[in-house]
Scaffold this active site. Sequence first.
Site, PDB file in Angstrom:
ATOM      1  N   THR A  14      83.197   5.226  58.346  1.00 56.36           N
ATOM      2  CA  THR A  14      82.109   6.033  57.795  1.00 56.36           C
ATOM      3  C   THR A  14      80.841   5.909  58.643  1.00 56.36           C
ATOM      4  OG1 THR A  14      81.503   4.199  56.328  1.00 56.36           O
ATOM      5  CG2 THR A  14      82.980   5.877  55.435  1.00 56.36           C
ATOM      6  N   ALA A  34      62.828   9.956  72.172  1.00 53.81           N
ATOM      7  CA  ALA A  34      63.329   8.931  73.096  1.00 53.81           C
ATOM      8  C   ALA A  34      62.962   9.219  74.539  1.00 53.81           C
ATOM      9  CB  ALA A  34      64.844   8.819  72.966  1.00 53.81           C
ATOM     10  N   GLU A 131      69.975  -3.813  64.593  1.00 56.35           N
ATOM     11  CA  GLU A 131      69.231  -3.470  63.375  1.00 56.35           C
ATOM     12  C   GLU A 131      70.160  -3.180  62.209  1.00 56.35           C
ATOM     13  OE1 GLU A 131      66.439  -3.520  61.064  1.00 56.35           O
ATOM     14  OE2 GLU A 131      65.542  -3.192  63.036  1.00 56.35           O
ATOM     15  N   GLY A 136      71.318  -2.470  56.211  1.00 57.04           N
ATOM     16  CA  GLY A 136      71.550  -1.046  56.442  1.00 57.04           C
ATOM     17  C   GLY A 136      70.405  -0.334  57.131  1.00 57.04           C
ATOM     18  N   GLU A 192      85.106  -3.709  47.775  1.00 58.85           N
ATOM     19  CA  GLU A 192      86.383  -3.643  48.470  1.00 58.85           C
ATOM     20  C   GLU A 192      87.514  -4.111  47.554  1.00 58.85           C
ATOM     21  OE1 GLU A 192      86.695  -2.462  51.453  1.00 58.85           O
ATOM     22  OE2 GLU A 192      84.591  -2.367  52.068  1.00 58.85           O
ATOM     23  N   ASP A 203      78.834 -12.456  52.857  1.00 60.48           N
ATOM     24  CA  ASP A 203      78.157 -11.355  53.544  1.00 60.48           C
ATOM     25  C   ASP A 203      76.648 -11.593  53.577  1.00 60.48           C
ATOM     26  OD1 ASP A 203      78.115  -8.343  54.467  1.00 60.48           O
ATOM     27  OD2 ASP A 203      76.686  -8.456  52.800  1.00 60.48           O
ATOM     28  N   LYS A 207      73.901 -12.392  56.908  1.00 61.64           N
ATOM     29  CA  LYS A 207      72.632 -11.708  57.138  1.00 61.64           C
ATOM     30  C   LYS A 207      71.461 -12.680  57.110  1.00 61.64           C
ATOM     31  CE  LYS A 207      74.570  -7.597  54.962  1.00 61.64           C
ATOM     32  NZ  LYS A 207      74.608  -6.759  53.737  1.00 61.64           N
ATOM     33  N   GLY A 304      76.080   2.120  53.623  1.00 63.28           N
ATOM     34  CA  GLY A 304      76.402   3.543  53.567  1.00 63.28           C
ATOM     35  C   GLY A 304      76.329   4.189  54.928  1.00 63.28           C
TER      36      GLY A 304
END
Length: 429
Positions: A14, A34, A131, A136, A192, A203, A207, A304
């Site tokens: 995704t 950019a 990042e 996210g 999941e 998880d 982070k 997402g």
Amino acid sequence: MTQALRIALAGLGTVGAGVVALLDRHGDLIARRAGRRIEVVAVSARDRAKDRGVDLSRFEWVDDTVSLARAEGVDVVVELVGGSDGPAMALARATLEEGRGLVTANKAMLAHHGLALARAAEAAGVPLKFEAAVAGGIPVIKGLREGAAANAVSRVYGILNGTSNFILSKMVAEGRDFAEVLSEAQALGYAEADPSFDIDGVDAAHKLAILAAIAFGTQPAFADVATHGIRPVLAADIAEAAALGYRIRLVGVAEAGPSGLFQRVHPCLVPLDHPLAHVTGSTNAVVAEADFAGRLLFQGAGAGAGPTASAVVADLIDIARGDRTAPFAMPADALTEPTAADAGERRGRAYLRFAVEDRVGVLAEIAAAMRDAGVSIESLIQRAPAEDGRALVAIVTHEGPERSVAQALERLRGSQSLAGAPLLMHILG
């Protein structure tokens, strides 16, 4: 306009498909910002035939993912494969060895191997950006690494896992138990089939290790993160917390002090007047406490396709502009090896919940264990026995050293009065 930045994309789930879709939709806007276009030239994934909702026929397809590092005409490789080792790590190493930039959303790989990758990137003189690995679409890496670069950060903490926060939010809103809400989260795609990394705090710990390294100038130290998940939390705990003026959240906390670096992921009671108490659903939020800037709050979608792709492309824009910021805010050799702080020395308040046999003397036994360990009780509540004849006892302690609470629980280990292991949740202060 200068030559386009040519990228190879490994992983077309995704997020990978989202990167392609974003570059297609905002290609002209991105080029203006950019100073050059950003173009996908090669891709790799396990299934060529899968419909991903974007046109991939225009790109070179490479079956061997690691070979993307050596594909002709590639400036930057985007790694979206996942996993702390295996193909992802092999691709990352090969990319940097080939002298090409690397963008990754792989928090597990960075938590375990971030220092080695940062050193390899610096030796090759190429960028390493990540990042999308934390929270996210929230620009918390850039915020800490660049926006707060002039500050000494004393603490960084927050809600770092959307799945756990979704489950806890549903438990708060609907009064249901953990297992039932987890099943619903899996049916909706928020969790999941094997949710262990999310609900057991792994998880979030990945982070947190990355954030701590940037905030405190230390080498990533995932092994030092004390990790506790949300499996033991009951609807009864949610109700007790609400009655006391708190909400339960899975919070990662990293704090630098004289005794070293403290890192922990744990379900805790958050006061209702704190911003984290009002972060609901799959949203993430990170708080950094800086000496000159004060309290900084970063909040938004933590996962997402859209948010994560946004973070990936933001890194690509930085590279297209010529940004070569050190991955962890300072040269790798300047990152210090942290000493793990002794959690027992920390002071705070705690919530303790016991499932007990409903018989005379149980409360006295618990109170005696607290007394003997030097724990002062602020409040004690016993709820009526359930159908199985067991009662719930909830205790809130006065502020004191965490070591004392641990000693009290150790005194109660193996007690015939207890039906199962007690639950300890610290109160966010």
